[in-house]
Design a protein around this motif. Structure first.
Motif, PDB file in Angstrom:
ATOM      1  N   TYR A  38       1.092  -1.154   0.071  1.00  0.00           N
ATOM      2  CA  TYR A  38       0.001   0.005  -0.081  1.00  0.00           C
ATOM      3  C   TYR A  38       1.000   1.223  -0.068  1.00  0.00           C
ATOM      4  O   TYR A  38       0.566   2.082  -0.834  1.00  0.00           O
ATOM      5  N   ALA A  39       2.029   1.422   0.995  1.00  0.00           N
ATOM      6  CA  ALA A  39       2.778   2.363   0.728  1.00  0.00           C
ATOM      7  C   ALA A  39       3.515   2.710  -0.631  1.00  0.00           C
ATOM      8  O   ALA A  39       3.598   3.795  -0.820  1.00  0.00           O
ATOM      9  N   VAL A  40       4.007   1.430  -1.182  1.00  0.00           N
ATOM     10  CA  VAL A  40       4.772   1.748  -2.407  1.00  0.00           C
ATOM     11  C   VAL A  40       3.930   2.405  -3.459  1.00  0.00           C
ATOM     12  O   VAL A  40       4.233   3.351  -4.170  1.00  0.00           O
ATOM     13  N   GLY A  41       2.306   2.114  -3.448  1.00  0.00           N
ATOM     14  CA  GLY A  41       1.603   2.943  -4.219  1.00  0.00           C
ATOM     15  C   GLY A  41       1.231   4.378  -4.105  1.00  0.00           C
ATOM     16  O   GLY A  41       0.887   4.901  -4.894  1.00  0.00           O
ATOM     17  N   HIS A  42       1.924   4.781  -2.829  1.00  0.00           N
ATOM     18  CA  HIS A  42       1.711   6.271  -2.628  1.00  0.00           C
ATOM     19  C   HIS A  42       2.949   6.910  -2.651  1.00  0.00           C
ATOM     20  O   HIS A  42       3.115   8.156  -2.206  1.00  0.00           O
ATOM     21  N   ALA A  64       6.541   2.522 -10.006  1.00  0.00           N
ATOM     22  CA  ALA A  64       6.820   3.835 -10.278  1.00  0.00           C
ATOM     23  C   ALA A  64       8.016   3.969 -10.348  1.00  0.00           C
ATOM     24  O   ALA A  64       9.077   3.402 -10.104  1.00  0.00           O
ATOM     25  N   ARG A  65       8.713   5.023 -11.228  1.00  0.00           N
ATOM     26  CA  ARG A  65      10.237   5.390 -11.633  1.00  0.00           C
ATOM     27  C   ARG A  65      10.246   6.265 -10.645  1.00  0.00           C
ATOM     28  O   ARG A  65       9.885   7.220  -9.883  1.00  0.00           O
ATOM     29  N   GLY A  66      12.003   6.469 -10.466  1.00  0.00           N
ATOM     30  CA  GLY A  66      12.560   7.414  -9.537  1.00  0.00           C
ATOM     31  C   GLY A  66      12.944   8.874 -10.001  1.00  0.00           C
ATOM     32  O   GLY A  66      14.063   9.279  -9.726  1.00  0.00           O
ATOM     33  N   GLU A  67      12.005   9.155 -11.128  1.00  0.00           N
ATOM     34  CA  GLU A  67      12.396  10.364 -11.632  1.00  0.00           C
ATOM     35  C   GLU A  67      11.151  11.502 -11.543  1.00  0.00           C
ATOM     36  O   GLU A  67       9.907  11.159 -11.123  1.00  0.00           O
ATOM     37  N   PRO A  68      11.248  12.861 -11.176  1.00  0.00           N
ATOM     38  CA  PRO A  68      10.270  13.746 -10.867  1.00  0.00           C
ATOM     39  C   PRO A  68       9.270  13.571 -12.082  1.00  0.00           C
ATOM     40  O   PRO A  68       9.786  13.407 -13.308  1.00  0.00           O
ATOM     41  N   GLY A  69       8.062  13.496 -11.625  1.00  0.00           N
ATOM     42  CA  GLY A  69       6.977  13.551 -12.662  1.00  0.00           C
ATOM     43  C   GLY A  69       6.401  12.151 -13.018  1.00  0.00           C
ATOM     44  O   GLY A  69       5.703  12.077 -13.671  1.00  0.00           O
TER      45      GLY A  69
END
Length: 70
Positions: A38-42, A64-69
């Motif tokens: 659940y945390a990863v999704g946020h 998710a990727r580790g890039e802004p946006g």
């Protein structure tokens, strides 16, 4: 390149905390999420996820990727 960390958050996961919950939880130290999934999704780029002690029996998929946006 240095990321702007002014918007970064700290997300907490602690399955055995008395106020831990996923849906309706805050992800804060006082009201942590109950599951890592659940945390990863946020999470957003720049955030830190603190996974407190315990045994977490779950499969976690990070999309998710580790890039802004991202």
């Amino acid at each position: 390149w240095v990321a702007d960390m002014t918007w970064a958050r700290e997300i907490h996961v602690q399955w055995n905390h008395s106020k831990a919950m996923d849906s309706g939880g805050a992800g804060s130290a006082a009201k942590p999420f109950r599951t890592i999934s659940y945390a990863v999704g946020h999470l957003r780029a720049g955030d830190t996820c603190w996974i407190h002690g315990g045994t977490y029996r779950e499969n976690v998929v990070v999309t998710a990727r580790g890039e802004p946006g991202a």
